[in-house]
Design a protein around this motif. Structure first.
Motif, mmCIF file in Angstrom:
data_model
loop_
_atom_site.group_PDB
_atom_site.id
_atom_site.type_symbol
_atom_site.label_atom_id
_atom_site.label_comp_id
_atom_site.label_asym_id
_atom_site.label_seq_id
_atom_site.Cartn_x
_atom_site.Cartn_y
_atom_site.Cartn_z
ATOM 1 N N VAL A 112 16.069 -15.748 45.584
ATOM 2 C CA VAL A 112 15.905 -14.856 44.476
ATOM 3 C C VAL A 112 14.079 -15.885 44.756
ATOM 4 O O VAL A 112 14.332 -16.325 44.597
ATOM 5 N N SER A 116 14.247 -17.395 38.228
ATOM 6 C CA SER A 116 15.341 -15.642 37.797
ATOM 7 C C SER A 116 16.367 -15.994 37.230
ATOM 8 O O SER A 116 17.064 -15.116 36.381
ATOM 9 N N ASN A 117 16.491 -17.550 37.511
ATOM 10 C CA ASN A 117 17.907 -17.745 36.938
ATOM 11 C C ASN A 117 19.587 -17.645 37.435
ATOM 12 O O ASN A 117 20.058 -17.620 37.568
ATOM 13 N N TYR A 118 19.334 -16.331 38.866
ATOM 14 C CA TYR A 118 19.568 -16.361 39.504
ATOM 15 C C TYR A 118 21.021 -17.447 40.438
ATOM 16 O O TYR A 118 20.027 -18.297 40.435
ATOM 17 N N ASN A 119 21.632 -17.279 40.261
ATOM 18 C CA ASN A 119 23.037 -18.600 41.503
ATOM 19 C C ASN A 119 23.239 -17.548 42.772
ATOM 20 O O ASN A 119 23.603 -16.318 42.735
ATOM 21 N N THR A 121 26.096 -15.790 42.130
ATOM 22 C CA THR A 121 26.824 -15.059 41.789
ATOM 23 C C THR A 121 25.988 -13.498 41.590
ATOM 24 O O THR A 121 26.554 -12.725 41.775
ATOM 25 N N VAL A 122 24.184 -13.723 41.961
ATOM 26 C CA VAL A 122 23.679 -12.648 42.908
ATOM 27 C C VAL A 122 24.557 -11.940 43.811
ATOM 28 O O VAL A 122 23.716 -11.164 44.066
ATOM 29 N N HIS A 127 24.502 -6.053 41.297
ATOM 30 C CA HIS A 127 22.909 -6.562 41.876
ATOM 31 C C HIS A 127 23.151 -6.228 43.473
ATOM 32 O O HIS A 127 23.611 -5.264 43.524
ATOM 33 N N ASP A 173 17.350 -8.011 43.182
ATOM 34 C CA ASP A 173 17.812 -9.617 43.219
ATOM 35 C C ASP A 173 18.387 -10.811 44.249
ATOM 36 O O ASP A 173 17.366 -11.664 43.563
ATOM 37 N N ALA A 174 18.115 -9.855 45.144
ATOM 38 C CA ALA A 174 18.665 -11.304 46.154
ATOM 39 C C ALA A 174 17.599 -10.792 47.684
ATOM 40 O O ALA A 174 18.182 -9.571 47.837
ATOM 41 N N VAL A 194 19.639 -20.305 46.887
ATOM 42 C CA VAL A 194 20.814 -20.801 45.926
ATOM 43 C C VAL A 194 21.797 -20.317 46.731
ATOM 44 O O VAL A 194 22.441 -21.039 45.752
#
Length: 241
Positions: A112, A116-119, A121-122, A127, A173-174, A194
């Protein structure tokens, strides 16, 4: 007599070069550190590998760059003789081409944009996840996330470079891609890993189905590189000790 002998030796040397076979190598030069372009030259782990095999087995290579999903069709149509591009050996591909013994193992990483604060769960819900068309990352996301409705949107790109750029631009997003390449991007670009998807993939060098003579040369070259330590040295060169 001495002059005639020297001329004969020269003729034999040049004759051996003239008689050496040239194979057309297909790659997708957007996959560092395995294959990429630097100062107009095709370089990387795979490029060094196939050139070393060619040197050991006495043939020449001519490298051609194309999209990853064009490599197997190019093999089947005779446009290229060998495909080497961080290509995973899969049951589906084995139906249409033959592979060398494996020379690399990998998993899939989820990257990511940094901060971006994504983990992990992206990979769920609405997403947008980018992949390179025809890769095992594409197949894994399609089979395990899209078909099961865990993830709603997959975005396919001809090149991982395009996918990476889309990620950095905020268009997706990823990105899911092979672990060694993801690790390189994480070192050189503002992206973070991530999650790791354990796929236990093996890379192989592909030839057209039934081309046992060429496959034997490739496997013989790989075997020589393993026993001599050349393969280990190549791994150290691109991935560190």
């Amino acid at each position: 007599m001495k002059r005639i002998f020297v001329i004969l030796v020269i003729l034999l040397i040049f004759g051996s070069f003239a008689l050496s076979k040239t194979y057309i190598i297909g790659t997708s030069a957007d996959f560092p550190p395995f294959e990429y372009v630097d100062n107009g030259k095709y370089v990387g782990f795979d490029m060094d590998l196939i050139r070393s095999i060619a040197n050991l087995e006495g043939f020449q290579v001519e490298i051609r760059d194309m999209s990853f999903d064009s490599l197997i069709p190019a093999l089947k149509s005779g446009i290229i003789d060998i495909a080497i591009a961080g290509m995973t050996i899969t049951p589906e591909r084995l139906k249409v081409v033959d592979f060398s013994t494996p020379y690399w193992s990998a998993d899939q990483d989820v990257i990511v944009k940094k901060n971006s604060n994504y983990n992990l769960t992206v990979l769920f819900g609405n997403h947008k996840v980018g992949v390179q068309t025809g890769t095992t990352g594409d197949l894994w996301v399609s089979d395990n996330l899209i078909k099961t409705n865990i993830l709603k949107s997959i975005v396919r790109y001809e090149s991982f470079i395009y996918a990476l750029q889309a990620l950095l631009n905020g268009e997706i997003d990823a990105v899911v891609l092979d672990s060694p390449v993801a690790e390189r991007f994480a070192q050189t670009q503002p992206v973070s890993i991530v999650g790791i998807i354990i796929t236990n993939e093996n890379y192989g060098i592909a030839v057209n189905k039934g081309n046992s003579e060429l496959l034997s040369k490739i496997n013989d070259g790989l075997s020589k590189m393993r026993s001599s330590g050349q393969l280990t040295s190549l791994v150290d060169k691109y991935f560190g000790k």
